[in-house]
Write an enzyme that holds these catalytic residues in place. Sequence first.
Site, PDB file in Angstrom:
ATOM      1  N   LEU A  64       0.811  -1.225   0.000  1.00 28.73           N
ATOM      2  CA  LEU A  64       0.000   0.000   0.000  1.00 28.73           C
ATOM      3  C   LEU A  64       0.841   1.272   0.000  1.00 28.73           C
ATOM      4  CD1 LEU A  64      -2.965  -1.028   2.324  1.00 28.73           C
ATOM      5  CD2 LEU A  64      -2.854  -1.043  -0.172  1.00 28.73           C
ATOM      6  N   ARG A  65       2.127   1.164   0.222  1.00 26.48           N
ATOM      7  CA  ARG A  65       3.102   2.255  -0.003  1.00 26.48           C
ATOM      8  C   ARG A  65       3.026   3.437   0.959  1.00 26.48           C
ATOM      9  NH1 ARG A  65       6.066  -1.190  -2.694  1.00 26.48           N
ATOM     10  NH2 ARG A  65       5.495  -1.537  -4.844  1.00 26.48           N
ATOM     11  N   ASP A 153       9.244  -8.499   3.598  1.00 27.85           N
ATOM     12  CA  ASP A 153       9.000  -8.650   2.160  1.00 27.85           C
ATOM     13  C   ASP A 153       9.695  -7.573   1.327  1.00 27.85           C
ATOM     14  OD1 ASP A 153       7.710  -9.929  -0.114  1.00 27.85           O
ATOM     15  OD2 ASP A 153       6.652  -8.032  -0.287  1.00 27.85           O
ATOM     16  N   HIS A 180       9.763 -13.611   2.221  1.00 28.53           N
ATOM     17  CA  HIS A 180      10.245 -13.303   0.872  1.00 28.53           C
ATOM     18  C   HIS A 180      11.538 -14.112   0.766  1.00 28.53           C
ATOM     19  CE1 HIS A 180      11.328 -10.511  -2.559  1.00 28.53           C
ATOM     20  NE2 HIS A 180      12.481 -11.071  -2.278  1.00 28.53           N
ATOM     21  N   HIS A 232       4.760 -15.637  -2.644  1.00 27.09           N
ATOM     22  CA  HIS A 232       4.978 -15.694  -4.098  1.00 27.09           C
ATOM     23  C   HIS A 232       5.927 -16.799  -4.587  1.00 27.09           C
ATOM     24  CE1 HIS A 232       8.281 -13.185  -2.691  1.00 27.09           C
ATOM     25  NE2 HIS A 232       7.573 -12.077  -2.681  1.00 27.09           N
ATOM     26  N   ASP A 305       0.462  -9.927  -4.552  1.00 26.55           N
ATOM     27  CA  ASP A 305       1.702  -9.136  -4.471  1.00 26.55           C
ATOM     28  C   ASP A 305       1.515  -7.824  -5.236  1.00 26.55           C
ATOM     29  OD1 ASP A 305       4.215  -8.288  -3.812  1.00 26.55           O
ATOM     30  OD2 ASP A 305       5.299  -9.719  -5.054  1.00 26.55           O
ATOM     31  N   PHE A 323      11.063  -3.488  -9.146  1.00 26.54           N
ATOM     32  CA  PHE A 323      10.321  -4.744  -9.316  1.00 26.54           C
ATOM     33  C   PHE A 323       8.854  -4.525  -8.920  1.00 26.54           C
ATOM     34  CE2 PHE A 323      14.618  -6.446  -8.320  1.00 26.54           C
ATOM     35  CZ  PHE A 323      14.748  -7.439  -9.289  1.00 26.54           C
ATOM     36  N   GLY A 324       7.933  -5.136  -9.620  1.00 26.50           N
ATOM     37  CA  GLY A 324       6.549  -5.134  -9.130  1.00 26.50           C
ATOM     38  C   GLY A 324       5.501  -4.948 -10.203  1.00 26.50           C
TER      39      GLY A 324
HETATM   40  O1  DOR Z   1       8.057  -7.425  -7.360  1.00 28.11           O
HETATM   41  C1  DOR Z   1       8.107  -7.119  -6.188  1.00 28.11           C
HETATM   42  N1  DOR Z   1       7.728  -5.904  -5.756  1.00 28.11           N
HETATM   43  N2  DOR Z   1       8.577  -8.009  -5.331  1.00 28.11           N
HETATM   44  C2  DOR Z   1       8.830  -7.690  -4.064  1.00 28.11           C
HETATM   45  O2  DOR Z   1       9.257  -8.541  -3.344  1.00 28.11           O
HETATM   46  C3  DOR Z   1       8.621  -6.316  -3.571  1.00 28.11           C
HETATM   47  C4  DOR Z   1       7.627  -5.627  -4.375  1.00 28.11           C
HETATM   48  C5  DOR Z   1       7.583  -4.150  -4.132  1.00 28.11           C
HETATM   49  O3  DOR Z   1       7.577  -3.721  -2.987  1.00 28.11           O
HETATM   50  O4  DOR Z   1       7.504  -3.397  -5.110  1.00 28.11           O
HETATM   51 ZN    ZN Z   2       5.582  -8.255  -2.083  1.00 26.93          ZN
END
Ligand code: DOR
Ligand code: ZN
Length: 433
Positions: A64-65, A153, A180, A232, A305, A323-324
Amino acid sequence: MRLKITGGRLLDLTDGSLAPADVLIHQTEGTILAIGRELPEADATVELSGEVLLPGFIDMHVHLREPGFEDKETIATGAKAAAAGGFTQIACMPNTNPPLHTPELVRYVRRQAMAAGAAQVLPIACITEGQSGERLTDFAGLKEAGAVALSDDGKGVQHGGLMRQAMIEAAAVGLPLCIHAEDETIAGRGVLHKGAARRLSLPDIPGEAESAMIARDILLAEQTGAHLHVCHVSVESAVALIRWAKSRGIHVTAEVTPHHLLLTEDVITSDDAVYKVNPPLRSERDRLACLEGFLDGTLDMVATDHAPHTVQEKQRSILESPFGMVGIETVFPLLYTYLVMPGKLSLVDLVKRMSTIPAHKFGLPGGVIRVGGKADVVAVDLDNERVISPDTFLSKGRNTPFAGWRAVGFPTLTVCGGKIVYNKQEASQYGTI
Ligand code: DOR
Ligand code: ZN
């Protein structure tokens, strides 16, 4: 106040049958009062047109940042996006800034979530202070403040001895550890699985970075009695290890993401960071192993995720972007369309993996629609197809690899604790969708 949902069809989780049924809800108590035909009048009524009523979905892995990265997502936007995806409970990861490593920060997240009035947010707190992997946080204090689990994580806890101590303390307070699994000495600076990495001349993240750490933590869980939840899962060897652990009666649960079930590294043909995720999209063999593990219950539940990032960040090269992928608004339609409709998975099993099982494994309310139970209900439209378009997301994140995919099964109504938290009719009326 009583709310009646009429015109829906209820899925029987014991035999998979669908039958017309209305649901009467006590809104102030947040419980289901009655289910059936010809129920008494209510103060408010929502009329559906044949949508299927399911228990609200539960996602144990969402980012949720907030605090710190509100340009990517806020607790309010994430919780509203979750409601639009049919979720009534989401567990949020602590890799914020500052990370959720104190009871006060856990309480802050709960307050913000309450104010958002959308899906219920269950904070997951850090295993180590600042997620630095050096000192354990105050597990008892974090639990007292409302943390439902512990995780670093985004990073694996590299030090085996510290992880062992974390398991001893987590078992003592009764909190699951969501791992993680990534050994940084094996992952190095990798960004993609080996086939795609070779194609684009980029460094790879070997599958063993994941499975080696899972092996370590399974053995530690066996000795300490901790509840180990593997986040994941993406690689064949990890599925095999978790299957083995379960056969030994070790307290391990595991999740799989929609992208690891539906995509492989083969989709990565250019330097497009929308496909950059950790763990990476892997080989077809790994995807099939994850699917098999998911179908046989080795991988207990789906988790998205959901990892929103800004458009600018995701426009960078694969090497330089974060990543994400986002996933909270599309996971049910995608898995319904691409697993249930082709006959690989039953609708009942999908619902169990997205609601009943996470509730059961994490001791949460909900997960079933029953008289006296929590009024967490979602109505999904199984008759109309839509094209996935990131512009319509309530999330601030646009970083989905599924843009342009056709899918059936989008939620039209989500009720959480008796309150309507998403209603497609109203959303379209006000032009937000
Ligand atoms: O792809 C990912 N994004 N993997 C993670 O473990 C962290 C996450 C993120 O916080 O953006
Ligand atoms: Zn994650």
